[in-house]
Enzyme design. Structure first.
Site, PDB file in Angstrom:
ATOM      1  N   ARG A 172       0.560   8.141  10.258  1.00 43.71           N
ATOM      2  CA  ARG A 172      -0.698   7.652  10.529  1.00 43.71           C
ATOM      3  C   ARG A 172      -0.673   7.360  12.059  1.00 43.71           C
ATOM      4  O   ARG A 172      -1.992   7.667  12.560  1.00 43.71           O
ATOM      5  CB  ARG A 172      -1.032   6.339   9.609  1.00 43.71           C
ATOM      6  CG  ARG A 172      -1.157   6.686   8.150  1.00 43.71           C
ATOM      7  CD  ARG A 172      -0.935   5.414   7.230  1.00 43.71           C
ATOM      8  NE  ARG A 172      -1.937   4.196   7.651  1.00 43.71           N
ATOM      9  CZ  ARG A 172      -1.338   3.010   7.435  1.00 43.71           C
ATOM     10  NH1 ARG A 172      -0.290   2.856   6.629  1.00 43.71           N
ATOM     11  NH2 ARG A 172      -2.258   2.063   7.786  1.00 43.71           N
TER      12      ARG A 172
ATOM     13  N   ARG B  26       0.782  -1.088  -0.226  1.00 45.56           N
ATOM     14  CA  ARG B  26      -0.107   0.022   0.003  1.00 45.56           C
ATOM     15  C   ARG B  26       0.871   1.356   0.027  1.00 45.56           C
ATOM     16  O   ARG B  26       1.887   1.529   0.540  1.00 45.56           O
ATOM     17  CB  ARG B  26      -0.959  -0.108   1.284  1.00 45.56           C
ATOM     18  CG  ARG B  26      -2.553  -0.314   0.855  1.00 45.56           C
ATOM     19  CD  ARG B  26      -3.233  -0.755   2.275  1.00 45.56           C
ATOM     20  NE  ARG B  26      -3.220   0.502   3.081  1.00 45.56           N
ATOM     21  CZ  ARG B  26      -3.896   0.402   4.259  1.00 45.56           C
ATOM     22  NH1 ARG B  26      -4.678  -0.601   4.419  1.00 45.56           N
ATOM     23  NH2 ARG B  26      -4.003   1.565   5.073  1.00 45.56           N
TER      24      ARG B  26
HETATM   25  P1  AP5 Z   1      -4.622  -5.452   8.965  1.00 48.93           P
HETATM   26  O1  AP5 Z   1      -5.426  -6.384   9.374  1.00 48.93           O
HETATM   27  O2  AP5 Z   1      -4.528  -5.164   7.436  1.00 48.93           O
HETATM   28  O3  AP5 Z   1      -4.661  -4.129  10.068  1.00 48.93           O
HETATM   29  P2  AP5 Z   1      -5.625  -2.964  10.243  1.00 48.93           P
HETATM   30  O4  AP5 Z   1      -5.861  -2.855  11.410  1.00 48.93           O
HETATM   31  O5  AP5 Z   1      -6.738  -3.068   9.149  1.00 48.93           O
HETATM   32  O6  AP5 Z   1      -4.590  -1.878   9.515  1.00 48.93           O
HETATM   33  P3  AP5 Z   1      -5.035  -0.532   8.467  1.00 48.93           P
HETATM   34  O7  AP5 Z   1      -3.530  -0.214   8.141  1.00 48.93           O
HETATM   35  O8  AP5 Z   1      -5.843  -1.012   7.298  1.00 48.93           O
HETATM   36  O9  AP5 Z   1      -5.716   0.444   9.299  1.00 48.93           O
HETATM   37  P4  AP5 Z   1      -5.812   1.959   9.135  1.00 48.93           P
HETATM   38  O10 AP5 Z   1      -6.629   2.215  10.097  1.00 48.93           O
HETATM   39  O11 AP5 Z   1      -4.449   2.791   9.138  1.00 48.93           O
HETATM   40  O12 AP5 Z   1      -6.089   2.093   7.610  1.00 48.93           O
HETATM   41  P5  AP5 Z   1      -7.432   2.275   6.681  1.00 48.93           P
HETATM   42  O13 AP5 Z   1      -7.212   1.476   5.437  1.00 48.93           O
HETATM   43  O14 AP5 Z   1      -8.624   2.177   7.649  1.00 48.93           O
HETATM   44  O15 AP5 Z   1      -3.066  -6.136   9.474  1.00 48.93           O
HETATM   45  C1  AP5 Z   1      -1.789  -5.247   9.115  1.00 48.93           C
HETATM   46  C2  AP5 Z   1      -0.748  -6.424   8.994  1.00 48.93           C
HETATM   47  O16 AP5 Z   1      -0.437  -7.146   9.960  1.00 48.93           O
HETATM   48  C3  AP5 Z   1      -1.108  -7.445   7.645  1.00 48.93           C
HETATM   49  O17 AP5 Z   1       0.169  -7.544   7.074  1.00 48.93           O
HETATM   50  C4  AP5 Z   1      -1.422  -8.469   8.499  1.00 48.93           C
HETATM   51  O18 AP5 Z   1      -1.016  -9.739   7.776  1.00 48.93           O
HETATM   52  C5  AP5 Z   1      -0.712  -8.428   9.931  1.00 48.93           C
HETATM   53  N1  AP5 Z   1      -1.345  -9.019  10.985  1.00 48.93           N
HETATM   54  C6  AP5 Z   1      -2.641  -8.842  11.220  1.00 48.93           C
HETATM   55  N2  AP5 Z   1      -3.087  -9.491  12.337  1.00 48.93           N
HETATM   56  C7  AP5 Z   1      -1.884 -10.059  12.723  1.00 48.93           C
HETATM   57  C8  AP5 Z   1      -1.520 -10.794  13.834  1.00 48.93           C
HETATM   58  N3  AP5 Z   1      -2.442 -10.992  14.991  1.00 48.93           N
HETATM   59  N4  AP5 Z   1      -0.156 -11.075  13.995  1.00 48.93           N
HETATM   60  C9  AP5 Z   1       0.770 -10.797  13.103  1.00 48.93           C
HETATM   61  N5  AP5 Z   1       0.626 -10.134  12.029  1.00 48.93           N
HETATM   62  C10 AP5 Z   1      -0.795  -9.683  11.575  1.00 48.93           C
HETATM   63  O19 AP5 Z   1      -7.189   4.097   6.417  1.00 48.93           O
HETATM   64  C11 AP5 Z   1      -6.494   4.370   5.493  1.00 48.93           C
HETATM   65  C12 AP5 Z   1      -6.385   5.885   5.239  1.00 48.93           C
HETATM   66  O20 AP5 Z   1      -7.961   5.963   4.788  1.00 48.93           O
HETATM   67  C13 AP5 Z   1      -6.507   6.645   6.571  1.00 48.93           C
HETATM   68  O21 AP5 Z   1      -5.124   7.122   6.880  1.00 48.93           O
HETATM   69  C14 AP5 Z   1      -7.120   8.113   6.255  1.00 48.93           C
HETATM   70  O22 AP5 Z   1      -6.333   8.727   5.248  1.00 48.93           O
HETATM   71  C15 AP5 Z   1      -8.375   7.367   5.464  1.00 48.93           C
HETATM   72  N6  AP5 Z   1      -9.573   7.079   6.354  1.00 48.93           N
HETATM   73  C16 AP5 Z   1      -9.896   5.709   6.368  1.00 48.93           C
HETATM   74  N7  AP5 Z   1     -11.145   5.958   7.396  1.00 48.93           N
HETATM   75  C17 AP5 Z   1     -11.130   7.126   7.754  1.00 48.93           C
HETATM   76  C18 AP5 Z   1     -12.182   7.835   8.464  1.00 48.93           C
HETATM   77  N8  AP5 Z   1     -13.125   7.219   8.947  1.00 48.93           N
HETATM   78  N9  AP5 Z   1     -12.022   9.333   8.381  1.00 48.93           N
HETATM   79  C19 AP5 Z   1     -10.943   9.933   7.688  1.00 48.93           C
HETATM   80  N10 AP5 Z   1     -10.069   9.085   7.055  1.00 48.93           N
HETATM   81  C20 AP5 Z   1     -10.091   7.917   6.893  1.00 48.93           C
HETATM   82 MG    MG Z   2      -7.527  -2.203   7.439  1.00 51.19          MG
END
Ligand code: AP5
Ligand code: MG
Ligand code: ZN
Length: 208
Positions: free
Chosen positions: A164, A153
């Site tokens: 972030r 990503r």
């Molecule tokens: P994963 O499950 O992908 O983690 P995640 O919590 O979903 O992390 P994200 O990076 O998606 O969270 P985020 O909140 O920053 O991003 P979002 O897309 O919402 O796991 C991560 C990694 O760890 C993977 O490689 C996985 O394999 C590994 N893993 C998982 N579990 C594990 C375990 N138990 N042990 C070991 N490894 C593990 O947001 C992105 C952007 O969108 C934001 O920065 C913002 O610009 C925008 N945005 C999104 N929502 C909003 C909102 N509500 N308001 C404003 N802007 C927003």
């Molecule tokens: Mg996610």
């Protein structure tokens, strides 16, 4: 039995990983603002495109995100919501449009988060998630499920990941605190294998 589940946690805490399992197990809609915004990256809004904010690690303006969430929750029977609310104004908006059955917080230490984010790889075709070290595909760079190409990503560089996390501390930790004060927050230790974390969440939901 809970059908309207909110999953909270820092970037990389495992929200996406666990939401997918929850949606399958309990037959729920997975509503995730991150994926919804990535699908609309170049959409013109009054504030510019989502891409400009996402690639800087900043929050996309509330009106854009609120509209996406309202539309998705109106259509959903039961849901697991991931990535929203990320600030107190979004939390207020959410409380006006739906009632929640469970609010679950995945707790993971910050250095673990950076390792998880920078090692994540995502299938460009089906969206499946991998990690170069913790959840590698059978063949490097290739999706086990569909053969698609795995990519990093744009916001998973170390620099943007740290930005972030700082946006999370400032804007989203108050949301966690809010749900702790209302007594709704269930905290789960997110530092275990994805299967173990899922078992912990299931125990909470099946107890209700
Ligand atoms: P994963 O499950 O992908 O983690 P995640 O919590 O979903 O992390 P994200 O990076 O998606 O969270 P985020 O909140 O920053 O991003 P979002 O897309 O919402 O796991 C991560 C990694 O760890 C993977 O490689 C996985 O394999 C590994 N893993 C998982 N579990 C594990 C375990 N138990 N042990 C070991 N490894 C593990 O947001 C992105 C952007 O969108 C934001 O920065 C913002 O610009 C925008 N945005 C999104 N929502 C909003 C909102 N509500 N308001 C404003 N802007 C927003
Ligand atoms: Mg996610
Ligand atoms: Zn795939």
């Amino acid at each position: 039995m809970s059908h309207r589940i909110l999953l909270l946690g820092a970037p990389g805490a495992g929200k996406g990983t666990q939401s997918k399992k929850l949606a399958d197990e309990y037959d729920l809609e997975h509503v995730t603002t991150g994926d919804a915004l990535r699908a609309r990256k170049d959409m013109e809004t009054d504030y510019g495109t989502p891409r400009e904010f996402m690639e800087a690690g900043e929050l996309v303006p509330d009106p854009v995100v609120n509209e996406i969430v309202e539309a998705a929750l109106t259509d959903a029977d039961g849901f697991v919501l991931d990535g929203y609310p990320r600030n107190l104004d979004q939390a207020e908006f959410l409380s006006e449009i739906t009632d929640l059955d469970a609010v679950i917080f995945l707790d993971v230490d910050e250095e673990v988060l950076v390792d998880r984010l920078t090692g994540r790889r995502v299938c460009e075709d089906c969206g499946a998630n991998y990690h170069v070290e913790f959840a590698p595909p059978e063949e490097e760079g290739v999706c086990d499920e569909c053969g698609g190409e795995l990519q990093q990503r744009e916001d998973d560089t170390e620099e943007t990941a740290r930005e972030r996390l700082s946006v999370y501390r400032e804007n989203t930790e108050p949301v966690i605190e809010h749900f702790r004060e209302t007594g709704d927050l269930v905290e789960i230790d997110g530092e275990a294998s994805p299967e173990e974390v899922f078992d912990r969440i299931r125990d909470v939901l099946d107890d209700e």
